[in-house]
Structures are given as C-alpha cells and as structure tokens.
Design a protein around this motif. Structure first.
Motif, short mmCIF file in Angstrom:
data_model
loop_
_atom_site.label_atom_id
_atom_site.label_comp_id
_atom_site.label_asym_id
_atom_site.label_seq_id
_atom_site.Cartn_x
_atom_site.Cartn_y
_atom_site.Cartn_z
N PHE A 31 0.82 -1.21 0.00
CA PHE A 31 0.00 0.00 0.00
C PHE A 31 0.86 1.26 0.00
CE2 PHE A 31 -3.61 -2.53 0.55
CZ PHE A 31 -3.35 -3.47 1.52
N SER A 32 0.37 2.26 -0.70
CA SER A 32 1.07 3.54 -0.71
C SER A 32 0.80 4.33 0.57
CB SER A 32 0.63 4.37 -1.92
OG SER A 32 -0.76 4.60 -1.89
N ALA A 33 -0.30 4.01 1.22
CA ALA A 33 -0.63 4.65 2.49
C ALA A 33 -1.57 3.74 3.26
CB ALA A 33 -1.30 6.01 2.27
N MET A 34 -1.61 3.96 4.55
CA MET A 34 -2.53 3.19 5.38
C MET A 34 -3.21 4.14 6.36
SD MET A 34 -0.86 -0.49 5.99
CE MET A 34 -2.55 -1.04 6.20
N GLY A 35 -4.30 3.67 6.91
CA GLY A 35 -5.01 4.55 7.82
C GLY A 35 -5.92 3.81 8.76
N TRP A 36 -6.41 4.57 9.71
CA TRP A 36 -7.44 4.09 10.63
C TRP A 36 -8.70 4.93 10.42
CZ3 TRP A 36 -7.07 -0.20 13.52
CH2 TRP A 36 -5.79 -0.72 13.78
N TYR A 37 -9.80 4.25 10.31
CA TYR A 37 -11.10 4.88 10.19
C TYR A 37 -11.98 4.34 11.31
CZ TYR A 37 -9.96 6.62 5.52
OH TYR A 37 -9.40 7.29 4.47
N ARG A 38 -13.08 5.02 11.58
CA ARG A 38 -14.00 4.52 12.59
C ARG A 38 -15.44 4.82 12.20
NH1 ARG A 38 -12.53 8.75 17.56
NH2 ARG A 38 -13.53 10.61 16.66
N GLN A 39 -16.33 4.02 12.75
CA GLN A 39 -17.75 4.20 12.48
C GLN A 39 -18.53 3.91 13.74
OE1 GLN A 39 -19.29 1.91 9.19
NE2 GLN A 39 -21.05 3.27 8.98
N ALA A 40 -19.24 4.92 14.21
CA ALA A 40 -20.11 4.77 15.36
C ALA A 40 -21.51 4.43 14.87
CB ALA A 40 -20.12 6.05 16.18
N PRO A 41 -22.34 3.82 15.72
CA PRO A 41 -23.70 3.47 15.31
C PRO A 41 -24.47 4.68 14.78
CG PRO A 41 -23.18 2.43 17.39
CD PRO A 41 -22.04 3.37 17.09
N GLY A 42 -25.10 4.50 13.63
CA GLY A 42 -25.91 5.56 13.07
C GLY A 42 -25.14 6.66 12.37
N THR A 43 -23.84 6.48 12.21
CA THR A 43 -23.04 7.50 11.55
C THR A 43 -22.26 6.89 10.40
OG1 THR A 43 -21.02 7.20 12.87
CG2 THR A 43 -22.73 8.62 13.80
N GLY A 44 -21.68 7.75 9.58
CA GLY A 44 -20.85 7.27 8.50
C GLY A 44 -19.43 6.99 8.97
N ARG A 45 -18.69 6.32 8.12
CA ARG A 45 -17.31 6.01 8.45
C ARG A 45 -16.47 7.28 8.30
NH1 ARG A 45 -14.90 0.49 6.08
NH2 ARG A 45 -16.87 -0.15 7.04
N GLU A 46 -15.65 7.56 9.29
CA GLU A 46 -14.83 8.77 9.24
C GLU A 46 -13.36 8.44 9.39
OE1 GLU A 46 -15.35 11.56 12.42
OE2 GLU A 46 -15.21 10.03 14.00
N MET A 47 -12.55 9.25 8.75
CA MET A 47 -11.11 9.08 8.84
C MET A 47 -10.63 9.51 10.21
SD MET A 47 -7.95 10.75 8.81
CE MET A 47 -8.09 12.35 8.01
N VAL A 48 -9.79 8.71 10.81
CA VAL A 48 -9.17 9.06 12.09
C VAL A 48 -7.76 9.58 11.84
CG1 VAL A 48 -8.39 8.19 14.33
CG2 VAL A 48 -10.54 7.35 13.34
N VAL A 49 -6.98 8.79 11.10
CA VAL A 49 -5.60 9.18 10.81
C VAL A 49 -5.10 8.34 9.64
CG1 VAL A 49 -4.70 7.57 12.54
CG2 VAL A 49 -3.28 9.48 11.78
N THR A 50 -4.21 8.94 8.85
CA THR A 50 -3.56 8.20 7.78
C THR A 50 -2.05 8.39 7.87
OG1 THR A 50 -3.75 10.03 6.23
CG2 THR A 50 -5.54 8.42 6.24
#
Length: 116
Positions: A31-50
């Motif tokens: 991969f050229s980059a990696m990241g952490w994303y998160r998704q809480a109930p009832g919400t969309g997936r959001e970027m945490v950090v890359t």
C-alpha cells in the motif's frame, strides 16, 4: 491475498488508553498509504488518521494530540495509540490500505467502547 487484521479493541473507561494493531499481509508495502477509520452506530465512516509510506501523517481534528499512528515495516503492522479516550471515541475501528487512489482494502474492524 491481501489481508488486514485488526486487534486491540475493548472496553475502557473515559480517560484511559488503548492500542490498536493492524497486521498486514503479505506486506505493508502493498500500500502507498494506510489509515485508521472509525464508524459509530448511526453515523458514516470517518477518517481518524492516515500515514504514507514516507511517514507523513494526517489526523482528524477530533483526535489530534490524543491519538498517534505508527508503523513497523519489519512486522508489517501499523498501530494506533489512543490516549485520553472519550465516550465520543467509541466506534468500530477499521484499518485501511490505499492500493491506488482510494482506500480499497479494509480489515474486519475492532470494537472500542468507552464508558463514562
């Protein structure tokens, strides 16, 4: 076959810490980059950090100063150190890899629960 496997989630009290891990196979250099994303109930997936292969990082404003991403190329693993956790941080956390333009490889997710 590319695989991303997260671990380290769990239940923690507000103010506590957790460290998430993401084991990458066959190689983190897939991969050229990696990241952490998160998704809480009832919400969309959001970027945490890359983090790019060169080590450049980008954090969401909500986690700056509290979360730290790192990578161990020899172990084909990325980490997310989460400190001063808040109830708002509770979510399923996903490891993601960017093969081309998009983050198109995802792990199965690990649950983080923060009690107030």
């Amino acid at each position: 076959q590319v695989q991303l496997v997260e671990s380290g989630g769990g239940l923690v009290q507000a103010g506590g810490s957790l460290r998430l891990s993401c084991a990458v196979s066959p190689s983190i250099f897939s991969f050229s980059a990696m990241g952490w994303y998160r998704q809480a109930p009832g919400t969309g997936r959001e970027m945490v950090v890359t983090i790019t292969g060169g080590g450049t990082t980008s954090y969401a404003d909500s986690v700056k100063g509290r979360f730290t991403i790192s990578r161990d190329n020899a172990k084909n693993t990325i980490y997310l150190q989460m400190n001063s956790l808040e109830p708002e941080d509770a979510a399923v956390y996903y490891c993601a890899g960017r093969g081309g333009v998009l983050y198109d490889y995802w792990g199965q997710g690990t649950q983080v629960t923060v009690s107030s």
